[in-house]
Design an enzyme around this catalytic site. Structure first.
Site, PDB file in Angstrom:
ATOM      1  CD  GLU A   7      -2.967  -1.045   2.323  1.00 44.74           C
ATOM      2  OE1 GLU A   7      -4.077  -1.596   2.186  1.00 44.74           O
ATOM      3  OE2 GLU A   7      -2.622  -0.468   3.382  1.00 44.74           O
ATOM      4  CD  GLU A  12      -4.282  -5.973   2.702  1.00 43.44           C
ATOM      5  OE1 GLU A  12      -5.048  -5.289   3.431  1.00 43.44           O
ATOM      6  OE2 GLU A  12      -3.055  -5.814   2.682  1.00 43.44           O
TER       7      GLU A  12
END
Length: 681
Positions: A150, A311
């Site tokens: 991320e 995710e």
């Protein structure tokens, strides 16, 4: 295609055995089998464990876990662990620490805490990636590489300032050009030496505006700093990518993106990802169409190539204001929503719930109770069984659309750096209004960049296309001239790529294509609205609709007014126009309409263009999508409602792959249930 060594929808997620004692490992593997988990993401935040000091590398725990997972038939998505540097590095090499927007240098802590232009970070992150690639290049468990995690966060340190100046020199060549494209003559900001240019922060040109956006005195400068910071983070990724590819050229590499994440230009990033992956975390009240748009945006980054759902949570999140449970059936439903829109993996954060720190209350397949007798585990196991049954049926199936919405990160930055005309103008929200209308009409949409091939679409939309980059106007003219239909809106065609206004009347370079010119832009207060009054002859539309936020006061040149404003001193001026251009047509929506207008008008327009919905009828809350592979078509029908809903497939029929039930005509879909219908020829 990432599935050659495990030809099914991968099922699993982030696993952190390095945070647990070894007796827990075997119990986890036992429950992985029960849940049908066949992929684990390892090593995401283990840099401190793998490298306890500058010279020492210790991968013993990772060796053991890679072997154990492989022996149990579980493949590995192997992360490089570089999303959080070790404490020793911050103490010994303070250049690795970021400087914030407020000019303060950070201490060690958090994650995404490394300066992207730190020589120390770049050296040791690339070295870690190479060590891992050398060690595990031939390991049979290795399926795909996951770099960092991320990527996010800007830095304003001296290293970044120096690198920014070099970036500017490469982009513009001379200070004279920089002064011109930033219009530095305004407020006497002329630069005479490269060293005089500093990052735009709260110490110089920027501040946090009333709407939460960053505001800037010089939008061109701030726009370039956003480009530079996105490029700098991408350079960090590329260093690790190249280190990995040196040893494993045939194993695909990714990093997990975050949907409409403002800081990074994902269209630019996607060129350097072998496969796009992203993390999906909607709230309980996030519109289902918004989540669908994010999936379509991620799929559109590399054409129609399938993506990885890297995710999602099995149930609860930990970082939102209200961390609601996913109701029974919702995890399964949202997993299939991702698959329906192009995902070839269903992965969670996390497989075992952490025992401490900030994510200890983030949901997991294995909860704190530590056994399989939970609602969440049972639902995960049921989904795992279904994915096993589906096998490779859907792998690499494609979503095909006749409608495209253009999404441009740099345009987004520019719109919301703008000093006006309204704090209520949100780029992504305006795009979602249009996307939602197609979603409700069960019409497939691609969300793509401005570099996309437009020729395969019958209808292309570019809401709030404030920035017109070089060549884009010509590309759109060619598309419409060849028979395409194009829609854009208010606050479009205003500036060039440097946020300099195109003189001669809005919408600038789009004026010929749209056949209009805009004289003024009225910003309405939240308590104000106007009306779109539809002229006679527009079947399927109501006589009038509400509108707000902005109202362009436009004049028709070659365009025809289809609707007019109903209120204020500009009542009777055009609010919706269409311009015949070559074999196609270009529409201009001069204001932000209420949703009902977009639903009515776009449904009618699609019918006129012979763009057909995926089903004959589906009530509100029922979503559809279609994937195609090897001549087979797979229709997904997903009921987001808690109660059953009646759906009409019209002339379509086929077998539901999940239940083996024959479906045709009118059928009832249970609440929060899914059909995956292999359609008859």
């Amino acid at each position: 295609m990432i599935h050659s060594s495990k030809p099914k929808i991968w099922y699993g997620g982030d696993y952190n055995p390095d945070q647990w004692e070894k007796p827990v490992w075997d119990e986890d593997l036992r429950m992985f089998k029960l849940a049908g988990i066949d992929v684990a993401t390892l090593n995401v935040f283990a840099w401190a464990k793998n490298q306890p000091d500058e010279e020492t590398y210790d991968f013993g725990w990772l060796d053991e876990m890679m072997d154990k997972l492989h022996a149990d038939g579980v493949g590995v998505c192997l992360a490089t662990s570089t999303a959080a540097h070790p404490a020793w590095m911050a103490r010994k090499y303070p250049d690795v620490l970021r400087v914030g927007f407020d000019g303060r240098k950070r201490k060690f802590g958090g994650r995404h805490n490394s300066c992207q232009n730190s020589p120390t970070y770049r050296k040791y992150s690339a070295k870690m990636a190479e060590r891992l690639a050398e060690r595990y290049k031939d390991h049979p468990a290795l399926l795909v590489w996951h770099i960092s995690n991320e990527y996010s966060g800007y830095c304003y340190c001296d290293n970044c300032a120096s690198a920014f100046r070099e970036w500017l020199q490469e982009r513009y060549g001379s200070l004279e050009t920089v002064n011109r494209v930033w219009n530095t003559g305004f407020w006497g900001h002329t630069f005479y030496d490269w060293e005089e240019i500093v990052p735009p922060s709260s110490l110089s040109e920027e501040w946090k505006g009333l709407n939460g956006n960053t505001a800037s005195n010089f939008q061109g400068l701030s726009l370039d700093y956003a480009r530079f910071q996105s490029d700098s983070l991408l350079d960090c990724y590329k260093l690790e990518y190249e280190a990995i590819k040196k040893h494993t050229p045939d194993i695909q590499v990714t990093t997990n993106l975050m949907g409409a994440f403002k800081e990074l230009d994902y269209h630019k990033w996607a060129k350097h990802l072998d496969v796009v992956s992203w993390d999906n975390y909607p709230s309980l009240d996030t519109p289902f169409s918004y989540t669908a748009m994010m999936h379509d945006l991620m799929r559109g980054l590399k054409g129609d190539q399938p993506f990885m759902l890297m995710e999602q949570t099995p149930s609860q999140q930990n970082w939102q204001p209200y961390n609601s449970l996913k109701r029974p059936g919702v995890m399964r439903l949202w997993s299939y929503q991702a698959v329906a829109r192009g995902a070839d993996t269903v992965l969670f954060f996390q497989l075992r719930r952490s025992v401490g720190a900030c994510e200890k209350y983030h949901g997991a397949v294995i909860e704190h109770v530590g056994h399989e007798n939970t609602r969440v585990f049972r639902e995960c196991a049921e989904l795992g069984s279904e994915l096993h049954k589906l096998g490779d049926t859907l792998i690499d199936a494609r979503v095909k659309s006749k409608v495209a919405i253009l999404f441009d990160w740099e345009n987004w930055w520019a719109v919301e750096l703008s000093s006006g005309p309204s704090v209520a103008l949100k780029y992504v929200d305006e795009l979602h209004k249009y996307y939602d209308a197609f979603y409700r009409a069960n019409i497939a949409v691609d969300v793509v960049g401005i570099d996309a091939d437009l020729g395969k679409y019958d209808l292309v939309l570019a809401p709030v296309m404030y920035m017109v980059k070089p060549g884009l106007a010509d590309k759109l003219e060619e598309y419409v001239r060849n028979g395409g239909s194009f829609i854009t809106t208010f606050f479009s065609g205003i500036v060039n790529e440097n946020d300099i206004v195109t003189l001669g009347g809005y919408p600038g370079e789009l004026r010929k294509l749209l056949g209009i010119w805009s004289e003024e832009i009225d910003a309405l207060l939240p308590t104000q609205s106007n009306r779109i009054v539809v002229k006679s002859g527009s079947e399927g539309l109501k006589p009038a609709y509400d509108c707000g936020i902005l109202c362009d006061l436009i004049h028709c040149e070659s365009a025809e007014a289809v609707a007019e404003y109903g209120e204020d001193f500009y009542a009777g001026m055009p609010a919706l126009t269409v311009n015949k251009f070559g074999a196609g047509e270009a529409w201009y929506v001069a204001t932000s309409p209420e949703p009902a207008f977009l639903q009515d008008w776009l449904t009618k327009l699609c019918a006129d263009l012979n763009i057909k919905p995926l089903v004959a009828f589906a009530p509100e809350g029922v979503e559809t999508s279609l994937r195609e592979k090897d001549g087979n078509r797979y229709l997904f029908v997903m009921n987001h409602n808690a109660e059953p809903s009646k759906v009409s497939l019209g002339e379509k029929s086929g077998i539901d792959l999940l239940t083996d039930r024959k479906l045709s005509g009118n059928s009832e879909l249970a609440g929060r249930d899914v059909w995956i219908v292999k359609l008859d020829d």
